[in-house]
Motif scaffolding. Structure first.
Motif, PDB file in Angstrom:
ATOM      1  N   MET A  98       0.854  -1.182   0.000  1.00 17.06           N
ATOM      2  CA  MET A  98       0.000   0.000   0.000  1.00 17.06           C
ATOM      3  C   MET A  98       0.892   1.234   0.000  1.00 17.06           C
ATOM      4  O   MET A  98       1.761   1.383   0.870  1.00 17.06           O
ATOM      5  N   ALA A  99       0.694   2.112  -0.986  1.00 18.17           N
ATOM      6  CA  ALA A  99       1.464   3.353  -1.075  1.00 18.17           C
ATOM      7  C   ALA A  99       0.623   4.503  -0.545  1.00 18.17           C
ATOM      8  O   ALA A  99      -0.528   4.694  -0.972  1.00 18.17           O
ATOM      9  N   VAL A 100       1.186   5.261   0.415  1.00 23.34           N
ATOM     10  CA  VAL A 100       0.463   6.360   1.052  1.00 23.34           C
ATOM     11  C   VAL A 100       1.255   7.649   0.835  1.00 23.34           C
ATOM     12  O   VAL A 100       2.405   7.763   1.283  1.00 23.34           O
ATOM     13  N   ARG A 113       4.525  -1.008  10.025  1.00 23.66           N
ATOM     14  CA  ARG A 113       5.470   0.096   9.918  1.00 23.66           C
ATOM     15  C   ARG A 113       5.830   0.359   8.453  1.00 23.66           C
ATOM     16  O   ARG A 113       5.749  -0.542   7.607  1.00 23.66           O
ATOM     17  N   PRO A 114       6.274   1.571   8.155  1.00 21.41           N
ATOM     18  CA  PRO A 114       6.681   1.872   6.768  1.00 21.41           C
ATOM     19  C   PRO A 114       7.874   1.014   6.348  1.00 21.41           C
ATOM     20  O   PRO A 114       8.782   0.752   7.146  1.00 21.41           O
ATOM     21  N   LEU A 115       7.855   0.567   5.106  1.00 22.02           N
ATOM     22  CA  LEU A 115       8.974  -0.221   4.580  1.00 22.02           C
ATOM     23  C   LEU A 115      10.082   0.716   4.107  1.00 22.02           C
ATOM     24  O   LEU A 115       9.832   1.847   3.666  1.00 22.02           O
ATOM     25  N   PRO A 153       6.816  22.354   4.199  1.00 23.15           N
ATOM     26  CA  PRO A 153       6.204  21.039   3.979  1.00 23.15           C
ATOM     27  C   PRO A 153       7.244  19.963   3.666  1.00 23.15           C
ATOM     28  O   PRO A 153       8.213  20.196   2.954  1.00 23.15           O
ATOM     29  N   GLU A 154       6.998  18.776   4.239  1.00 23.36           N
ATOM     30  CA  GLU A 154       7.795  17.579   3.947  1.00 23.36           C
ATOM     31  C   GLU A 154       6.830  16.538   3.383  1.00 23.36           C
ATOM     32  O   GLU A 154       5.852  16.174   4.043  1.00 23.36           O
ATOM     33  N   ARG A 155       7.118  16.044   2.159  1.00 23.47           N
ATOM     34  CA  ARG A 155       6.188  15.123   1.504  1.00 23.47           C
ATOM     35  C   ARG A 155       6.928  13.910   0.959  1.00 23.47           C
ATOM     36  O   ARG A 155       8.061  14.015   0.479  1.00 23.47           O
ATOM     37  N   GLY A 156       6.275  12.750   1.066  1.00 21.79           N
ATOM     38  CA  GLY A 156       6.862  11.522   0.550  1.00 21.79           C
ATOM     39  C   GLY A 156       5.815  10.425   0.445  1.00 21.79           C
ATOM     40  O   GLY A 156       4.738  10.509   1.060  1.00 21.79           O
ATOM     41  N   VAL A 157       6.135   9.392  -0.360  1.00 17.00           N
ATOM     42  CA  VAL A 157       5.234   8.251  -0.532  1.00 17.00           C
ATOM     43  C   VAL A 157       5.752   7.101   0.332  1.00 17.00           C
ATOM     44  O   VAL A 157       6.792   6.504   0.033  1.00 17.00           O
ATOM     45  N   GLN A 158       5.018   6.799   1.403  1.00 20.37           N
ATOM     46  CA  GLN A 158       5.390   5.710   2.308  1.00 20.37           C
ATOM     47  C   GLN A 158       4.782   4.409   1.805  1.00 20.37           C
ATOM     48  O   GLN A 158       3.651   4.382   1.314  1.00 20.37           O
ATOM     49  N   LEU A 159       5.538   3.324   1.972  1.00 18.50           N
ATOM     50  CA  LEU A 159       5.103   2.014   1.484  1.00 18.50           C
ATOM     51  C   LEU A 159       4.872   1.080   2.669  1.00 18.50           C
ATOM     52  O   LEU A 159       5.728   0.961   3.555  1.00 18.50           O
TER      53      LEU A 159
END
Length: 214
Positions: A129-131, A161-163, A179-185
Motif C-alpha cells: 500500500m502506497a500512502v 510500519r513503513p517499509l 512542507p515535507e512530503r513523501g510516498v510511504q510504502l
C-alpha cells in the motif's frame, strides 16, 4: 461488747446510712471484733447507643447525620459533570483533508493499493500500500522530528510500519512552515479493513491524529 450494746450500735448504723447503700451487715456473737462488709452500687448513667456496638448505636464507619449528601450538580449526579476522568478523542480525517495535532499539520494526498514495486515483493496473502503523506511543522521554530512515528493500523489492532523500500518519514530538524512530503510504502493483508494511518509526535506520547485510508 455485750449483746444489747451490739444491737444498739447496729441500729444506729442503719439510721445513719447514706442513700445508695444496699445492705449493712453486722457481726454475730461468733465473730465478735470483726468489721461488717457493705456492698454499694451506683445508678447507671449510660444510654442506649452511647457505646459503639450497643443497641441503637451506628456501626463504626457508617454514614451519620453529619455526613454530606451529594446534591444536584455534583459529579456523577443529575445536572453535574460525569464522574471520573474523561478522555479526549483523537482527531480523525479522511484522505485529502488536513488535520492539526501536536504542532504538526498532516494530510494524506492519496492511497494506492495494491501498489507496484520493483524493490520488494509482498508475502502470501499480503499486498503493498502506497500512502502519499505530507507533514508540516506549524510551531514557531524548527523542531526535532527524529522520533516522529507513522504506522498503519487495522481493525484488529495490528500495526504495520513503513517499509524502507518507500520514502522514509521525515526526521531530524524540520523548519517551521516547510512542507515535507513523501510516498510511504506499507505491507498489509489483502483483506485488511478499517485501515488508519496514525501519527505519534514522539516515543512517549500517544497517537495525535489518524487518517482513514480505506
Amino acid at each position: 461488747m455485750r449483746p444489747w450494746r451490739r444491737a444498739a450500735a447496729c441500729s444506729a448504723l442503719t439510721v445513719a446510712a447514706l442513700p445508695g447503700v444496699l445492705a449493712t451487715a453486722c457481726s454475730s456473737d461468733d465473730d465478735a471484733g470483726s468489721a461488717g462488709r457493705v456492698a454499694t452500687s451506683a445508678p447507671s448513667t449510660s444510654t442506649p447507643g452511647a457505646v459503639p456496638g450497643s443497641p441503637g448505636s451506628a456501626p463504626s464507619g457508617a454514614p451519620g447525620a453529619s455526613d454530606p449528601v451529594p446534591g444536584p450538580g455534583a459529579p456523577g449526579q443529575p445536572g453535574g459533570p460525569p464522574a471520573g476522568p474523561t478522555t479526549t478523542a483523537v482527531p480523525t480525517v479522511p484522505v485529502g483533508e488536513r488535520v492539526m495535532a501536536a504542532g504538526y499539520e498532516l494530510i494524506v494526498h492519496g492511497v494506492v493499493a495494491p501498489a507496484p514495486s520493483d524493490a520488494v515483493t509482498p508475502g502470501p496473502g499480503h499486498m503493498l500500500m502506497a500512502v502519499d503523506v505530507e507533514i508540516v511543522n506549524r510551531t514557531a521554530s524548527a523542531r526535532d522530528a527524529t522520533y516522529l512515528r507513522f504506522a498503519v493500523v487495522d481493525t484488529n489492532g495490528a500495526r504495520y510500519r513503513p517499509l524502507t523500500a518507500g520514502d522514509n518519514p521525515p526526521t531530524g530538524w524540520l523548519a517551521a512552515d516547510a512542507p515535507e512530503r513523501g510516498v510511504q510504502l506499507y505491507e498489509v493483508p489483502v483483506d485488511a479493513a478499517g485501515l488508519l494511518l496514525t501519527m505519534q509526535p514522539d516515543l512517549v506520547s500517544g497517537v495525535a491524529a489518524t487518517v482513514r485510508l480505506r
